[in-house]
Structure formats: C-alpha cells, structure tokens
Design a protein around this motif. Structure first.
Motif, PDB file in Angstrom:
ATOM      1  N   TYR A   1       7.595 -12.915   4.961  1.00 19.55           N
ATOM      2  CA  TYR A   1       7.841 -11.611   4.335  1.00 19.55           C
ATOM      3  C   TYR A   1       7.935 -10.475   5.342  1.00 19.55           C
ATOM      4  O   TYR A   1       8.567  -9.463   5.075  1.00 19.55           O
ATOM      5  CB  TYR A   1       6.793 -11.292   3.256  1.00 19.55           C
ATOM      6  CG  TYR A   1       5.357 -11.471   3.672  1.00 19.55           C
ATOM      7  CD1 TYR A   1       4.682 -12.643   3.380  1.00 19.55           C
ATOM      8  CD2 TYR A   1       4.683 -10.470   4.361  1.00 19.55           C
ATOM      9  CE1 TYR A   1       3.355 -12.822   3.758  1.00 19.55           C
ATOM     10  CE2 TYR A   1       3.354 -10.636   4.740  1.00 19.55           C
ATOM     11  CZ  TYR A   1       2.703 -11.815   4.435  1.00 19.55           C
ATOM     12  OH  TYR A   1       1.394 -11.982   4.819  1.00 19.55           O
TER      13      TYR A   1
ATOM     14  N   TRP B   1      10.394   5.595   4.704  1.00 19.39           N
ATOM     15  CA  TRP B   1       9.550   5.987   3.570  1.00 19.39           C
ATOM     16  C   TRP B   1       8.348   6.848   3.964  1.00 19.39           C
ATOM     17  O   TRP B   1       7.995   7.755   3.209  1.00 19.39           O
ATOM     18  CB  TRP B   1       9.146   4.766   2.723  1.00 19.39           C
ATOM     19  CG  TRP B   1       8.241   3.775   3.434  1.00 19.39           C
ATOM     20  CD1 TRP B   1       8.612   2.634   4.059  1.00 19.39           C
ATOM     21  CD2 TRP B   1       6.823   3.879   3.568  1.00 19.39           C
ATOM     22  NE1 TRP B   1       7.524   2.012   4.605  1.00 19.39           N
ATOM     23  CE2 TRP B   1       6.395   2.741   4.310  1.00 19.39           C
ATOM     24  CE3 TRP B   1       5.855   4.792   3.137  1.00 19.39           C
ATOM     25  CZ2 TRP B   1       5.058   2.523   4.637  1.00 19.39           C
ATOM     26  CZ3 TRP B   1       4.522   4.562   3.469  1.00 19.39           C
ATOM     27  CH2 TRP B   1       4.146   3.440   4.205  1.00 19.39           C
TER      28      TRP B   1
ATOM     29  N   TRP C   1      15.804  -0.564   2.344  1.00 20.17           N
ATOM     30  CA  TRP C   1      16.683  -1.071   3.410  1.00 20.17           C
ATOM     31  C   TRP C   1      18.102  -1.180   2.869  1.00 20.17           C
ATOM     32  O   TRP C   1      19.060  -0.835   3.555  1.00 20.17           O
ATOM     33  CB  TRP C   1      16.171  -2.417   3.948  1.00 20.17           C
ATOM     34  CG  TRP C   1      14.736  -2.341   4.414  1.00 20.17           C
ATOM     35  CD1 TRP C   1      14.095  -1.229   4.902  1.00 20.17           C
ATOM     36  CD2 TRP C   1      13.771  -3.383   4.408  1.00 20.17           C
ATOM     37  NE1 TRP C   1      12.796  -1.535   5.202  1.00 20.17           N
ATOM     38  CE2 TRP C   1      12.573  -2.847   4.911  1.00 20.17           C
ATOM     39  CE3 TRP C   1      13.798  -4.734   4.027  1.00 20.17           C
ATOM     40  CZ2 TRP C   1      11.401  -3.613   5.043  1.00 20.17           C
ATOM     41  CZ3 TRP C   1      12.647  -5.495   4.164  1.00 20.17           C
ATOM     42  CH2 TRP C   1      11.466  -4.938   4.670  1.00 20.17           C
TER      43      TRP C   1
ATOM     44  N   ALA D   1       0.825  -1.215   0.000  1.00 22.32           N
ATOM     45  CA  ALA D   1       0.000   0.000   0.000  1.00 22.32           C
ATOM     46  C   ALA D   1       0.858   1.265   0.000  1.00 22.32           C
ATOM     47  O   ALA D   1       0.600   2.197  -0.741  1.00 22.32           O
ATOM     48  CB  ALA D   1      -0.910   0.005   1.226  1.00 22.32           C
TER      49      ALA D   1
END
Ligand code: 9MR
Length: 572
Positions: A546, A377, A555, A330
């Motif tokens: 995950y 982010w 990262w 998302a």
C-alpha cells in the motif's frame, strides 16, 4: 498489438506529440555517445543521431544516456527507438496521443463513487457493482452515521462522495484537494483556445449525468462536493459550521472487500480546523464555478463556505491527530496556516470581500513569502496562489504579478532538478516518498503554470517530462497508469479491484495511477521485497504494497490536470 521491446530503453510508452519534445533514457555503460535511430512501423529509419552521456543517476543507481528525437515531427503508430542494436517498445506520435489518458484518469472518479450503483452499461460488467454504504445490511453507514464515542450525540447522513483510495474511508481534507484539482482543470479549460477548450464537455464521459447539459467534470466533482457539504456540523450543534475530519470503518478491513458487503461500523471522527478550511475553500470555488450554471447550488456552496470560514476562525487550532489510523488513514496536520491562506484566497476571489484580502495580506503565506514546491493534502498554500494567479480578482496587478513570479521561481528550481536527473523527473533522489507519483503531477502543474505566465516553452517541456516519467521513462520502465503503455501497473492496492487476490474481481480500470516509489519502505511487502532499493526503484506492483502501489483520489486528480494540459498542448 506490437510485441514488447527492450527494457533498457525507457520512454513515454504511449508516445509523443509531433511538435513537442521527444526524449528517452537508455541504460548503457558506454562512456561515449552511441548512435540511435528512430524507426517507423515499416522498420525504416526516419531520424537518427547520437546519445548524450548522462552518467550515474543517483535516484536510480543506473548509468544512463539520454536521447532527444524532438526534431522528428512526423506522425504515426508503431515507432520504435533503436539504440546499440536494441529496440524500444512501440509508441505513437500523434496530436491526440494524450486524449484518452485525460478521459480515463477522470473516469477513475466514477469508479470510486460511494452510495450509487456503478453501472455495467457505463464501465463494463467486470467493474459494475451495487451501491456501497447506503445503510443497507450488512453495511452500517453512511446514511445514519454515529460519531466515535464522546464526539457527538447525533447521527449524520454522510452518504455519497468518493472512496479515498484502496480503502473505503472518506476524508474531507483529501476530498478537498481532489475536488479543487478537478475544478481548477475545468476553470483552466475555459481559458484555453482551440481544440481542447471543451475537453470536459457534457457527454464526454461515461457517467450517469452525461447529457444533463453540465460539463462532465463538474458533474463528477459535484458528487464529492455534496458529500463534503454533508460533513459540516449542523446549525445548533457544538462546533456548528466546522467539518468532521473523516468517516471510515471502525477497524481496517482485509482485501478483497466489496463496498456493499462491508459490515464494519462506520464512524465520524472529530471535526478539525483543516477539514473545515478545506470545505471553505472548495465550497467557495464551487460557488463561483456554478454561479451561472446552477445559482441555487452556487448559493448553497457559498453559504457553507462562509459558515465554515467563520467556524474555523472561532476554532483555529483543532488538529486531527496523526496517529488516528485505526480503520482508516489519519490525514493529521498540525499546521493549518496554509489551509487558512487557501480558504481566504478562494473566498476572496469568489466574494471580493476585504475580510479575505486583509487576511491574505497578513498571512505568513502572503505575496511576500515563497511558495513550496511540494503541494498536496497537508500543504495547500499553492492552491490559493494558483487561484489568485489565474482567476480574475480584485488584488492589485502588482500583487498578482508577485504571486505569478513566485510560481515561476519555484518552476525554475524544478527545472534545475529535472536537468540533474537521468530520467528527467522533477524529483530529487531524496524525494521519493509515499505518493511520489502525485508529487510529480503537482510539480508538473507548477511548471505548466509558469509556461502559461511567461510564454516560455522550457516550462511546458518540464511539465511534459514529468508526464513522460509517469508513463514509462523511469528506472523500472513501468507506466504507473493502468492500461497506458506496454508495461504498466495493474495490481494496485484496492479492496474491489483485487484480481491479484481473487480471480473473480477485476484489475484496476484504465487510468488508475499507482502511488509510485516510496524509499521509506512503509509496508511489509516493500520491506520484504525491496530492501536496498535505489529510491526510484522502491516500487512493486503487488496488491499488498500500500505504501508504493495504492491508488488515491488526490493522485488521480493531479493526473487529470496534467493529462488535460498535455492533451491541450499536443493538439497543436
Ligand atoms: O497520501 C497519504 C500519504 O501522504 C501519507 O504519508 C500516508 C500515511 O499516513 O497516507 C496516505 O494516504 C492514505 C490514507 O491515509 C488512507 N487511504 C489511502 C491513502 C493513500 O495511500
């Protein structure tokens, strides 16, 4: 070449630099200090001392001692630390100990490229693959991509860029911070004196552009910038100048899934203010970095940045939904005040226009506010601060000093955290969330900058302690970087490097950073296998996990920054 050592001694498994701190953590129930020896490859004790009892470590649930063998300044390979009759993994002490890490963490980005064949001559045959997502059947993208129904009535050529992570989506907000960290590492490297000034020189990396006369880290970043520019809504269309938030498969694909055989429809998701401001920030940074290297490209970037800024100001609250996660992540964000601040900072430093300095002065993130220790982010104000604090610009010297000071203040808080942790990591026990390895990198960046600003080595040592954690000084005795250390992650969640599920495919290449412990247990494997874990142990090297074991561009970009910093300091 060296047999593995005892798992109770946790240290930086690749090793240390002769003149920098050398610290380890040992699990030992003794309530009083115990003796340690450092032995060279021949088994001769070259240093000795006693441990410091640290006691119960909340993040790991371990009872630990720490060892400081910094006073040893010799060099060589095959050193081992011996505590209570147990001997650690073998490690190196050398000035160049982090050079390969800097190189391989950057090579990760070439491996992640979309829209270009990955060449065996550059990466070795197991990692070679045909170009993915160039509109060649069965691919349905990314050269002529439709919007989701109702979002637009045209198609875009949005080829290229990097795949985000273990999935093959392409997300503007995550591309933005990743490019920024690579370009910031480049900008910083230009101010470094000594051996590492040209750490990212042309020809230093195995990429197709090596030899073109441009620094390889810039070539790599440009691959993504070209994609970000393609994501801008064309002139004459509704919301012109904004950026589409993301582009990905209509439905999640399984594992394995080679890029070139993905048959899902690829779609553009609606433009967002956050993506638009990421484009503005990174394109402004691009304009100044390429100004003398390639003036034409620099102008293209500056034009895109200014268009994006204008579009964001006209559409200041178009948020990407946090629940738009079918077929891709998302990357939702309902607070873009920090993205506005970051974009204004980049545009100001590049153009000097008072439009942007006025905006900065009235932002809630202005020099009078504090800077968050969590940048990432969704949280980008610190990126603006770093640029304002490190790249020459027209702000008053007192404003510049205020911005540097708030980074130092946050670095002090991070040192306090490090000092309370058994494993010397700048994360509190409640801060092991999705992508904790990336968080460690970014906090280390703030520490490194505080060292630059003050000249105080305690901050440098904090940044290096963060790197020690990532490379094995942690509760699992695991290096989170593939190919580095004795025991390292190698089954990260990835659709092509899916050896765990398909023996014909490779493991991740050297330099791939795993997301790391996530105490919220956000996938089925984590829930099944990690129930009741202490926060720092909520990690499993399984391709299905995950939420603890994916790789991601944002990262690895932080790792490039930190590894380059460590290599620079280690060079002496
Ligand atoms: O890094 C992202 C993390 O901050 C979020 O908590 C998580 C869940 O929304 O998503 C992470 O990003 C993933 C993205 O959504 C899709 N590609 C893989 C990313 C790394 O796991």
């Amino acid at each position: 070449v060296y047999p593995a050592g005892d798992a109770s001694i946790r240290l930086n498994q690749i090793g240390y630099a002769p003149t920098l701190p050398k610290r380890a953590t040992v699990v030992n129930t003794s309530t009083t200090p115990v003796a340690w020896q450092l032995r060279n490859a021949a088994g001769t004790a070259v240093a000795s001392g006693t441990t410091t009892v640290k006691g119960n470590d909340a993040a790991s649930g371990d009872y630990v001692h720490t060892v400081d063998f910094s006073s040893f300044t010799g060099t060589g390979e095959g050193f081992r630390l011996e505590v209570a009759g147990r001997s650690s993994h073998a490690f190196t002490i050398a000035n160049g100990v982090y050079n390969q890490l800097a190189k391989d963490s950057l090579a990760f980005f070439y491996h992640q490229r979309s829209g270009i064949a990955i060449q065996a001559a550059l990466v070795g045959s197991p990692y070679a693959r045909p170009a993915g997502h160039l509109g060649i059947s069965p691919n349905r993208g990314d050269t002529d991509v439709p919007c989701q129904p109702g979002v637009c009535d045209y198609r875009l050529d949005a080829r290229g860029g990097w795949y985000d992570a273990g999935d093959q989506g392409k997300y503007v907000v995550n591309g933005g911070i990743s490019v920024w960290q690579l370009l910031d590492a480049y900008e910083r490297s230009r101010n470094v004196s000594g051996a590492n000034r040209n750490a990212f020189a042309d020809g230093s990396q195995a990429i197709p552009e090596a030899g073109n006369g441009v620094s390889d880290i810039l070539d790599e970043a440009r691959w993504e910038i070209e994609f970000l520019l393609r994501m801008q809504v064309p002139v004459g269309k509704p919301k012109a100048g904004m950026a589409f938030h993301k582009l990905h498969d209509q439905n999640w694909t399984g594992i394995p899934q080679r890029p070139e055989t993905d048959s899902q429809l690829r779609e553009l998701h609606p433009p967002s203010t956050a993506a638009t401001l990421n484009l503005a920030a990174v394109a402004a940074q691009c304009a100044r970095v390429w100004k003398t290297i390639n003036p034409t490209f620099a102008t293209t970037c500056q034009t895109a940045a200014e268009r994006a800024w204008t579009a964001a100001r006209a559409n200041p609250a178009v948020y990407a939904s946090g629940s738009d996660s079918t077929g891709g992540g998302a990357y939702g964000d309902n607070d873009v005040s920090d993205e506005f601040y970051w974009a204004a900072a980049e545009l100001y430093v590049t153009t000097g226009s008072s439009t942007y300095s006025s905006f900065l002065a009235s932002s809630p993130h202005n020099a009078g506010a504090s800077v968050s220790k969590n940048f990432g982010w969704p949280t980008t104000a610190a990126l603006g601060d770093i640029t304002l604090a490190t790249v020459p610009n027209g702000l008053s010297s007192s404003t510049g000093a205020t911005i540097r000071q708030r980074i130092v203040t946050q670095a002090d808080a991070l040192l306090n955290i490090i000092n309370t942790q058994g494993y010397g990591v700048p994360l509190g026990s409640a801060e092991y969330w999705w992508g904790s390895s990336g968080e460690v990198n970014n906090r280390a960046t703030l520490l490194a900058l505080a060292a630059d600003f003050t000249g105080q080595t305690k901050y440098r040592d904090g940044a290096l302690s963060a790197l020690d954690y990532l490379l094995g000084r942690n509760a699992l005795g695991n290096s989170y970087v593939t190919g580095f250390g004795t025991v390292y992650s190698k089954n990260q969640h990835h659709r092509f490097w899916a050896h765990q599920n398909d023996a014909s495919l490779p493991n991740p290449p050297a330099g791939s950073l795993a997301g790391g412990p996530d105490s919220a247990l956000e996938d089925d494997i984590a829930r099944q296998r990690l129930g009741g874990c202490a926060p720092q142990k909520c990690y499993i090297d399984d391709i299905g996990s995950y939420s603890t074991n994916e790789v991601a561009i944002n990262w690895n970009s932080g790792l490039v920054w930190l590894a380059a910093y460590a290599a620079e300091k280690a060079a002496g």
